[in-house]
Scaffold this active site. Structure first.
Site, PDB file in Angstrom:
ATOM      1  N   LYS A  21       0.839  -1.172  -0.133  1.00  0.00           N
ATOM      2  CA  LYS A  21      -0.461  -0.025  -0.179  1.00  0.00           C
ATOM      3  C   LYS A  21       1.173   1.161  -0.051  1.00  0.00           C
ATOM      4  O   LYS A  21       0.519   2.161  -1.408  1.00  0.00           O
ATOM      5  CB  LYS A  21      -0.766  -0.197   1.243  1.00  0.00           C
ATOM      6  CG  LYS A  21      -1.922   0.828   1.360  1.00  0.00           C
ATOM      7  CD  LYS A  21      -1.369   1.967   2.179  1.00  0.00           C
ATOM      8  CE  LYS A  21      -2.481   3.788   1.920  1.00  0.00           C
ATOM      9  NZ  LYS A  21      -2.047   4.169   2.937  1.00  0.00           N
ATOM     10  N   ASP A  72      -6.448  -0.479  -0.053  1.00  0.00           N
ATOM     11  CA  ASP A  72      -6.126  -0.435   1.512  1.00  0.00           C
ATOM     12  C   ASP A  72      -7.597  -0.974   2.041  1.00  0.00           C
ATOM     13  O   ASP A  72      -8.599  -1.130   1.185  1.00  0.00           O
ATOM     14  CB  ASP A  72      -6.178   0.932   1.948  1.00  0.00           C
ATOM     15  CG  ASP A  72      -6.909   1.725   1.207  1.00  0.00           C
ATOM     16  OD1 ASP A  72      -8.214   1.199   0.531  1.00  0.00           O
ATOM     17  OD2 ASP A  72      -7.112   3.462   1.219  1.00  0.00           O
TER      18      ASP A  72
END
Length: 225
Positions: free
Chosen positions: A119, A137
């Site tokens: 991420k 996410d």
DNA sequence: ATCCCGAGGG
DNA sequence: CCCTCTGGAT
């Protein structure tokens, strides 16, 4: 790209015209540090500590030899400060030792840095280097599920699915749009389906609900109607 | 109470 | 796959 995907993108992008990375750092190192700090906190809080942090430690070399206690004190308001300090010091050392103090531009290099997962790596690639990639996410994973993705749930699979659905789009912008939608409207617990621009396209808003959170929201929405 | 623009470790 | 790490917001 399917007609439905194009429409979804247009509606969501129109709803969040200000969608972008709210950690506003042109320097890749500083964006990387800020993104690590942003785990499980608000950007507001991160932006509150970065001036002091970067005044003392503006680059990888400075941070690599930083005083641990001082870093902990500075970043304390962002939470997880011991783990984050540990990550930051190790990450900075790795940058100095393996990348000559510079932030690498490849995903496979970025994720070898301590404290940097997929991420964080995708955010840095997209927002510091302009390399497009889908950032998955918790919000984006949830959106994919609610919008009908029933395949593998791990972030890489979701990434590929979104990439296939939106070929040749600005994936960096798309990622921010999806994240904004998850934050501001399609919440985990009480999604604001009444304010959702893609409600009529959403399988979780209508029938055949599979996500218990959205199902509960649907019940509430219909009860009000 | 519950969640958050995560990552590492057991 | 589970847990932990922290503080703040709602």
């Amino acid at each position: 790209m399917t007609r439905r995907a194009r429409r979804t993108y247009r509606l969501l992008a129109g709803r969040y015209p200000d969608a972008r990375c709210e950690l506003d750092f042109g320097d890749p190192f500083q964006l990387l540090v800020a993104t690590i700090l942003s785990a499980q906190t608000t950007d507001r809080r991160v932006n509150g500590v970065t001036p002091a942090l970067f005044a003392r430690y503006p680059d990888a070399r400075a941070l690599a030899s930083a005083d641990r206690a001082e870093v902990e004190t500075i970043i304390q308001p962002t939470g997880f400060f011991r783990a984050k300090t540990d990550s930051l010091l190790k990450m900075a050392s790795a940058l100095v030792e393996r990348f000559d103090g510079r932030v690498p531009r490849r995903l496979q290099d970025l994720v070898t840095l301590p404290g940097v997962g997929r991420k964080t790596a995708n955010v840095v690639l997209g927002d510091a280097f302009g390399v497009p990639g889908i950032t998955v996410d918790t919000h984006v994973g949830r959106l994919a599920r609610r919008l009908g993705w029933t395949g593998e749930q791990d972030p890489v699979a979701v990434e590929h699915a979104i990439g296939a659905l939106f070929p040749r789009r600005d994936w960096t912008h798309l990622s921010h749009v999806l994240i904004f939608h998850g934050r501001r409207t399609c919440h985990a617990r009480r999604p604001a389906c009444g304010a959702c621009p893609v409600a009529t396209l959403c399988p979780s808003y209508g029938a055949g609900e599979t996500d218990p959170d959205a199902a509960a929201a649907l019940v509430r929405t219909e009860a009000r109607a």
